[in-house]
Design a protein around this motif. Structure first.
Motif, mmCIF file in Angstrom:
data_model
loop_
_atom_site.group_PDB
_atom_site.id
_atom_site.type_symbol
_atom_site.label_atom_id
_atom_site.label_comp_id
_atom_site.label_asym_id
_atom_site.label_seq_id
_atom_site.Cartn_x
_atom_site.Cartn_y
_atom_site.Cartn_z
ATOM 1 N N TRP A 239 -3.729 -7.992 26.854
ATOM 2 C CA TRP A 239 -3.218 -9.000 25.916
ATOM 3 C C TRP A 239 -4.253 -10.097 25.684
ATOM 4 O O TRP A 239 -4.389 -10.621 24.575
ATOM 5 C CB TRP A 239 -1.906 -9.577 26.420
ATOM 6 N N SER B 12 -1.884 -2.988 25.816
ATOM 7 C CA SER B 12 -0.994 -4.051 26.314
ATOM 8 C C SER B 12 0.465 -3.621 26.262
ATOM 9 O O SER B 12 1.246 -3.931 27.165
ATOM 10 C CB SER B 12 -1.196 -5.339 25.500
ATOM 11 N N ASN B 13 0.848 -2.884 25.208
ATOM 12 C CA ASN B 13 2.240 -2.427 25.102
ATOM 13 C C ASN B 13 2.618 -1.477 26.234
ATOM 14 O O ASN B 13 3.648 -1.641 26.881
ATOM 15 C CB ASN B 13 2.470 -1.718 23.762
ATOM 16 N N GLN C 202 2.201 -11.053 32.450
ATOM 17 C CA GLN C 202 1.507 -11.004 31.157
ATOM 18 C C GLN C 202 1.223 -12.402 30.624
ATOM 19 O O GLN C 202 0.266 -12.609 29.891
ATOM 20 C CB GLN C 202 2.307 -10.196 30.134
ATOM 21 N N TYR D 154 2.565 -3.184 29.722
ATOM 22 C CA TYR D 154 3.662 -4.150 29.838
ATOM 23 C C TYR D 154 4.998 -3.439 30.045
ATOM 24 O O TYR D 154 5.757 -3.762 30.971
ATOM 25 C CB TYR D 154 3.708 -5.025 28.592
ATOM 26 N N THR E 166 5.204 -1.721 33.352
ATOM 27 C CA THR E 166 5.527 -2.709 34.385
ATOM 28 C C THR E 166 7.017 -3.022 34.379
ATOM 29 O O THR E 166 7.651 -3.118 35.439
ATOM 30 C CB THR E 166 4.716 -3.997 34.163
ATOM 31 N N GLY F 8 0.840 -4.605 35.644
ATOM 32 C CA GLY F 8 1.103 -5.959 35.187
ATOM 33 C C GLY F 8 -0.184 -6.734 34.969
ATOM 34 O O GLY F 8 -0.330 -7.465 33.982
ATOM 35 N N ALA G 168 7.303 -8.857 35.273
ATOM 36 C CA ALA G 168 6.483 -8.241 34.230
ATOM 37 C C ALA G 168 6.046 -9.254 33.186
ATOM 38 O O ALA G 168 4.864 -9.316 32.812
ATOM 39 C CB ALA G 168 7.261 -7.100 33.565
ATOM 40 N N ILE G 169 6.984 -10.061 32.710
ATOM 41 C CA ILE G 169 6.663 -10.973 31.615
ATOM 42 C C ILE G 169 5.824 -12.161 32.105
ATOM 43 O O ILE G 169 4.928 -12.633 31.389
ATOM 44 C CB ILE G 169 7.936 -11.455 30.896
ATOM 45 N N SER H 57 -1.768 -5.409 31.865
ATOM 46 C CA SER H 57 -1.130 -5.887 30.633
ATOM 47 C C SER H 57 -1.650 -7.267 30.257
ATOM 48 O O SER H 57 -1.855 -7.564 29.075
ATOM 49 C CB SER H 57 0.401 -5.924 30.797
#
Length: 295
Positions: free
Chosen positions: A167, A84-85, A104, A88, A91, A160, A100-101, A163
């Motif tokens: 997550w 996930s890191n 996620q 993310y 992305t 993306g 990106a955020i 990620s």
């Protein structure tokens, strides 16, 4: 509102403040030629070292696990944390912070979809509506309905999605392990295996031969603290005072902080349609958690 509740909400809000700003800081570092792999690796490794030393000194029982659980923690660390890191931050490096955020942030919906498909939760109108809101919102954020989508990094969009999947896995698989260990134990050994995993791709001798200055190492250390240990401390402290569903709802402040700080610091702006999409995704998360809390 009770004093304990207020303390809980403030703690969660503080955690989201650090997480939101760390996304913009990462974008700023990438713009200044900081290596993505090294940043992600140091984020996990330095966080593990500091956390392990603190727990070993103060709560030694938290750094003990059964040998039979090592493969489980390895899986949690490699897919849930390292996976996930990297996806993310990759992305973040390819497209803007907001996209990106928000991508996620579709993970909570994926977790619920998994619960429905696995039979542990039933299908409800709220879950269907939340899924639709999340998908439509994410589509608007990446501007899939307009020609601007053609200019967006396709590999960035794919990472993306990855990620969000990683997550979601962290949340689902981590919950299975958490019934046997303290939450700090889960984080410690997840970070440890994430750090060990990256050593296969970026071994110590390669890092030390890269010519990083003391200032570079201070940046790596500071980033690890503000993006992992400090926010997790506030988040876990907040969970002592309020329900986890309330904490998740409060944590939707994170993308808001990330989007605003990215606009101020790195000059990234959103169109009206992307803002609407972001609101829809966050609305889907809030709707799910409110329903779970009332249940």
């Amino acid at each position: 509102m009770k004093t304990g509740d207020l303390r809980g909400y403030l703690s969660i809000a503080t955690a989201t403040l650090f997480w939101g700003f760390s996304a913009t800081i990462a974008k700023f570092l990438f713009k200044h030629e900081v290596d993505l792999l090294t940043l992600v690796q140091m984020r996990s490794t330095l966080s593990f070292v500091v956390l392990f030393l603190i727990l070993f000194a103060l709560k030694r029982e938290y750094v003990k696990i059964s040998k039979s659980d090592i493969p489980r923690f390895a899986l949690l660390g490699v897919i849930g944390i390292a996976g996930s890191n990297f996806t993310y931050y990759f992305t973040l490096n390819q497209i803007n912070v907001a996209t990106a955020i928000i991508m996620q942030y579709t993970a909570p919906v994926l977790v619920v979809l998994y619960a429905v498909l696995s039979g542990s939760e039933r299908v409800t109108p709220v879950k269907i509506i939340s899924t639709i809101l999340s998908l439509v919102g994410c589509s608007l954020v990446v501007r899939i309905f307009d020609f601007q989508f053609l200019n967006l990094s396709k590999i960035g969009v794919i990472s993306g999605v990855a990620s969000a999947l990683c997550w979601a896995f962290f949340n689902i698989y981590g919950k299975r392990i958490s019934s046997r260990y303290n939450i700090w134990t889960n984080l410690t050994f997840g970070l440890m295996f994430a750090g060990l995993f990256w050593l296969f791709f970026n071994p110590p001798w390669k890092i030390f031969n890269s010519g990083y200055t003391l200032n570079d190492w201070l940046i790596f250390f500071a980033f690890a603290m503000i993006s992992v240990l400090i926010p997790y401390f506030f988040y876990f402290n907040g969970l002592k005072h309020i329900l986890s569903s309330s904490a998740i709802i409060t944590s939707t402040l994170e993308p808001v902080i990330a989007i605003v700080s990215a606009w101020i610091i790195v000059g990234e702006k959103l169109s009206l349609i992307q803002i609407v999409g972001s609101v829809l995704v966050l609305k889907s998360v809030v709707l799910l958690q409110i329903k779970r809390e009332t249940s």
